[in-house]
Design an enzyme around this catalytic site. Structure first.
Site, PDB file in Angstrom:
ATOM      1  CB  SER A   1     -15.423  23.806  10.907  1.00 43.01           C
ATOM      2  OG  SER A   1     -16.758  23.737  10.510  1.00 43.01           O
TER       3      SER A   1
ATOM      4  CE  LYS B   1     -14.827  29.121  10.566  1.00 44.77           C
ATOM      5  NZ  LYS B   1     -15.083  27.783  11.122  1.00 44.77           N
TER       6      LYS B   1
ATOM      7  CB  SER C   1     -17.753  26.272   8.611  1.00 46.80           C
ATOM      8  OG  SER C   1     -17.040  26.306   9.830  1.00 46.80           O
TER       9      SER C   1
HETATM   10  N1  GLN Z   1     -20.464  20.720   9.545  1.00 43.21           N
HETATM   11  C1  GLN Z   1     -20.624  20.797  10.954  1.00 43.21           C
HETATM   12  C2  GLN Z   1     -21.798  21.659  11.313  1.00 43.21           C
HETATM   13  O1  GLN Z   1     -22.360  22.259  10.436  1.00 43.21           O
HETATM   14  C3  GLN Z   1     -19.366  21.262  11.617  1.00 43.21           C
HETATM   15  C4  GLN Z   1     -19.212  22.724  11.648  1.00 43.21           C
HETATM   16  C5  GLN Z   1     -18.024  23.204  12.448  1.00 43.21           C
HETATM   17  O2  GLN Z   1     -17.157  22.436  12.838  1.00 43.21           O
HETATM   18  N2  GLN Z   1     -18.040  24.485  12.763  1.00 43.21           N
HETATM   19  O3  GLN Z   1     -22.174  21.739  12.440  1.00 43.21           O
END
Ligand code: GLN
Length: 483
Positions: A176, A77, A152
């Site tokens: 994410s 990532k 994400s």
């Molecule tokens: N969707 C969640 C957020 O926007 C989780 C994101 C993540 O785990 N990095 O905070």
């Protein structure tokens, strides 16, 4: 040669001399050539893949000692630093940022002779649930390219699912890793807080996030966990894990094991298809001899609000450092601007969602409001930890759908609140620091549904054992045919 194999099959084949590391890497590059235009898993691709593969082949030929990965092609990532490689975090602000050092997970993988295929696409600074908020364009779901892959860590999930890599590392602050794993039908593990070093992970909300494996199978997740877990002097939040071998004894008898299902995670807003799949998963576990019971856990209703309050406050402070002076490389000549105008001109290049979080994150901890929001959120966090631990004294694991809704089409969720609701079931394990895994379970109309298992802190082994049992009994084909 089949490029859609698992890590264990890959390692076995390389050992047996069925194919060379170079031959396999070429296959992965061929998949990238075929699918990348459509799927867009990657923000950047490593130019040295074949050179590195050849070097590992040479090592094999001359019988030099080789690391456990034996050239496993892994995608990373784009918020995890690899020395000398561009690390954008999915943001324009870091368009030209070259990481000056390796994250600890990267050093560990290098030592084991992994090959980094490239840096995967992600929502900007890991804020999002669909990968639509990347400054570099969206990634697509390999099961149906009209649908979001989740986020994400969407690029990571897509790369594994489409065999543009053999496995990946993502990060999970509130789901994410697990949410895109569920939407793309791969395995995604969010480990216990502190099990894996965050050194070299660009922070969004430090108190919640962990790096974790995204793989085709549960065994592959255990394989990667063995390599990346453990205490690190560069990250004081890491904990000693007894050098646990997560790959051994995965196959256990689930007879009389206890599984709790939190009713609040199976609420009226969840998609019927997802709920039915969860009932099927419960039946599968019962077939294996486990005892499943529904339980009520009221405080969970406040988890999402607490999560967004705490993470926005942390994000507000973490992202303050991106002023294009020390980190950045965004091209904007400072000549003619006073300091403040320059900085605000630069920071206008953050995406909408990141700006929203920073504004909320500045307001929440401000004096006069801190007690109203931030302190309350922390109280909920403590309550969740206490109550979840109590539940886990009575149950081995807790089962829920990973995401309460089916994968959906691009642009379908326009307002922030409906986007945040996707994280309803995943944020609990981040708030409580406990491990959670998403496992591919079934398909509905060709779209994947994943199941989530959670357990007590540091019980990854138990979690993997339950996940392995479910994986074996469902035995689904999680290789998409991409047209
Ligand atoms: N969707 C969640 C957020 O926007 C989780 C994101 C993540 O785990 N990095 O905070």
């Amino acid at each position: 040669m089949n490029s859609k194999i698992t890590i264990s099959q890959y390692v076995e084949s390389v050992k047996n001399g069925d194919f060379t590391v170079e031959e396999f890497s070429l296959q992965i590059l061929e998949n990238i050539n075929k699918f990348e235009k459509k799927l867009h898993s990657y923000i950047s691709i490593n130019d040295d893949i074949i050179k590195q593969a050849k070097m590992i082949d040479l090592k094999i030929k001359s019988q030099e000692k080789l690391g456990q990965c034996m050239g496993v092609p892994i995608s990373i990532k784009d918020n995890i630093c690899i020395h000398g490689i561009k690390t954008t975090c999915g943001s324009k602000l870091l368009k030209n940022f070259i990481a000056p050092y390796d994250a600890t997970v990267i050093s560990k993988l290098k030592k084991e002779d992994a090959i980094f295929v490239g840096k995967t696409n992600m929502d900007e600074f890991a804020m999002g649930s669909t990968t639509e908020f990347s400054a570099y364009g969206l990634s697509r779901n390999p099961w149906n390219v009209d649908y979001v892959p989740g986020g994400s860590s969407g690029g990571s999930a897509v790369s594994v699912s489409s065999s543009e890599s053999l496995c990946s590392l993502g990060s999970d602050t509130g789901g994410s890793i697990r949410n895109p794993a569920s939407f793309c039908s791969v395995v995604g593990l969010k480990p216990t807080y502190g099990l894996i070093s965050r050194f070299g992970l660009i922070s969004y909300a430090n108190s919640m996030e962990q790096i974790g494996p995204m793989t085709k199978t549960v065994k592959d997740a255990a394989f990667l966990l063995n390599i990346i877990a453990g205490i690190d002097s560069k990250d004081n939040t890491t904990v000693y894990n007894n050098n646990e071998n997560y790959l051994s004894n995965l196959d256990i008898d689930l007879k009389n094991k206890k599984i709790g299902i939190i009713s609040e995670m199976m609420g009226k807003d969840a998609d019927k298809k997802v709920l039915n799949a969860t009932y099927e998963a419960i039946s599968k576990f019962e077939e294996l001899g486990a005892k499943c019971d529904f339980i009520s856990f009221n405080t969970v209703n406040y988890a999402l609000a607490a999560y967004y309050i705490i993470t926005s406050a942390e994000a507000g402070s973490n992202l303050a450092r991106f002023d294009n002076v020390i980190y950045g490389g965004f091209k904007l000549d400072a000549n003619g601007y006073d300091f403040n105008t320059y900085i605000s001109k630069i920071r206008k290049n953050f995406g909408k969602e990141v700006i929203r979080r920073m504004i909320i994150g500045g307001f929440i901890p401000s004096s006069g409001y801190v007690g109203r929001y931030f302190i309350k959120a922390l109280k909920i966090k403590s309550k969740l930890i206490m109550e979840l631990n109590k539940i886990l004294n009575n149950f081995d694991v807790v089962l829920s759908p990973t995401v309460p809704v089916m994968p959906f089409k691009f642009g379908e969720k326009q307002d922030s609140l409906s986007m945040y609701l996707i994280d309803l079931n995943t944020v609990l394990s981040n708030l409580t620091g406990t491990p959670a895994i998403s496992i591919p379970f079934k398909f509905d109309n060709g779209l994947p549904i994943g199941m989530q298992l959670m357990t007590k802190a540091m019980q990854e082994k138990l979690l993997l054992q339950f996940a392995y049992a479910l994986e074996k009994i469902t035995n689904i084909n999680n290789i998409p045919s991409i047209n």
